[in-house]
Design a protein around this motif. Structure first.
Motif, mmCIF file in Angstrom:
data_model
loop_
_atom_site.group_PDB
_atom_site.id
_atom_site.type_symbol
_atom_site.label_atom_id
_atom_site.label_comp_id
_atom_site.label_asym_id
_atom_site.label_seq_id
_atom_site.Cartn_x
_atom_site.Cartn_y
_atom_site.Cartn_z
ATOM 1 N N HIS A 8 -7.836 61.599 28.821
ATOM 2 C CA HIS A 8 -7.103 62.766 29.851
ATOM 3 C C HIS A 8 -5.736 62.837 29.793
ATOM 4 O O HIS A 8 -5.036 61.975 28.676
ATOM 5 C CB HIS A 8 -7.830 62.538 30.668
ATOM 6 C CG HIS A 8 -9.375 62.952 30.330
ATOM 7 N ND1 HIS A 8 -10.215 63.208 30.035
ATOM 8 C CD2 HIS A 8 -10.304 61.586 30.839
ATOM 9 C CE1 HIS A 8 -11.542 63.213 29.985
ATOM 10 N NE2 HIS A 8 -11.184 62.053 30.512
ATOM 11 N N GLU A 29 -9.691 60.770 37.155
ATOM 12 C CA GLU A 29 -10.107 60.085 36.109
ATOM 13 C C GLU A 29 -8.987 59.471 35.256
ATOM 14 O O GLU A 29 -8.427 58.356 34.973
ATOM 15 C CB GLU A 29 -10.793 60.699 35.269
ATOM 16 C CG GLU A 29 -11.501 59.711 34.163
ATOM 17 C CD GLU A 29 -12.529 60.609 32.481
ATOM 18 O OE1 GLU A 29 -13.255 61.156 33.255
ATOM 19 O OE2 GLU A 29 -12.699 59.562 32.136
ATOM 20 N N HIS A 79 -11.457 55.013 30.435
ATOM 21 C CA HIS A 79 -12.275 55.894 30.757
ATOM 22 C C HIS A 79 -13.248 55.862 32.349
ATOM 23 O O HIS A 79 -13.173 54.713 31.877
ATOM 24 C CB HIS A 79 -13.359 57.098 30.248
ATOM 25 C CG HIS A 79 -12.433 57.953 28.331
ATOM 26 N ND1 HIS A 79 -12.076 59.166 28.982
ATOM 27 C CD2 HIS A 79 -11.919 57.296 27.603
ATOM 28 C CE1 HIS A 79 -11.658 59.844 27.933
ATOM 29 N NE2 HIS A 79 -11.601 58.578 26.971
ATOM 30 N N PHE A 80 -13.344 56.943 32.338
ATOM 31 C CA PHE A 80 -14.074 56.828 34.002
ATOM 32 C C PHE A 80 -15.243 57.531 33.836
ATOM 33 O O PHE A 80 -15.235 58.800 33.359
ATOM 34 C CB PHE A 80 -13.726 56.918 35.513
ATOM 35 C CG PHE A 80 -12.437 55.509 35.910
ATOM 36 C CD1 PHE A 80 -11.512 55.700 35.067
ATOM 37 C CD2 PHE A 80 -13.035 55.101 36.804
ATOM 38 C CE1 PHE A 80 -10.062 54.608 35.754
ATOM 39 C CE2 PHE A 80 -12.661 53.588 37.222
ATOM 40 C CZ PHE A 80 -11.142 53.408 36.784
HETATM 41 ZN ZN LIG Z 1 -12.572 60.746 30.116
#
Ligand SMILES: [Zn+2]
Length: 193
Positions: A8, A29, A79-80
């Motif tokens: 992101h 995130e 990522h989360f």
């Molecule tokens: Zn993500």
């Protein structure tokens, strides 16, 4: 060469702004992924590794179009995970359905070290292989997985779970996790030089 990026784009007000999932206390995130990325890169650079990374305002599409990993590269993105159920918990590491053995082994080691450091479960779809294949995730085909080299996408923990994030926010656990990730990435970089 190691390629490490944060999922992101947390550049407020930029055309590429993309929070990713929004978790507990409104946390993005995109912000949390940058924290992991920056610490892991700092550790790797202190050990003498060269790391290519995404720019703060770059979209994933722009980053993937710019980088040129080769067969001997290590490619990772942070990522989360997120879920409507705040109890959803754990770490997962994704690989492509057509991934190499090296990618799968690296992903397995990453998920083990992260779940151990944070004290959370390892999510692998229940088949005991320690990793998630693209087809087993809810994300569909991932552009990152089409890059050459040893490739994995890390979902550190659930940004929507207060316990997961409390572990992530614990400085000692965070440091142990980042040290472990850097060790694994360095190992696979050395393996295929
Ligand atoms: Zn993500």
């Amino acid at each position: 060469m190691i390629f490490a990026s944060a999922g992101h784009c947390n550049a407020r007000g930029h055309k590429n702004q993309d929070s990713g999932a929004v978790g507990i206390n409104g946390r993005w995130e995109a912000d949390e992924a940058v924290k992991v990325k920056n610490r892991v890169i700092a550790i790797l650079e202190s050990k003498g590794y060269n790391v290519i990374t995404d720019n703060p305002t770059e979209s994933l599409r722009e980053y993937l179009a710019r980088i040129k990993p080769g067969p001997a590269s290590v490619v990772v993105e942070f990522h989360f995970d997120a879920a409507a159920n705040p109890k959803a918990t754990g770490c997962s590491v994704l690989v492509g359905d057509d991934s190499s053995k090296n990618s799968q082994n690296m992903a397995r080691e990453l998920s083990e070290i992260i779940s151990k450091a944070l004290g959370i479960r390892l999510r692998d779809g229940g088949d005991g292989d320690g990793i998630l294949f693209e087809k087993d995730s809810h994300r569909g085909r991932l552009g990152l997985m089409r890059e050459a080299g040893t490739v994995a996408l890390v979902e550190v923990c659930f940004i929507t779970n207060p316990d997961d994030m409390a572990a992530f926010d614990d400085p000692a656990k965070f440091e142990a996790m980042c040290q472990g990730i850097a060790t694994v990435l360095g190992k696979y970089e050395d393996l295929i030089k």
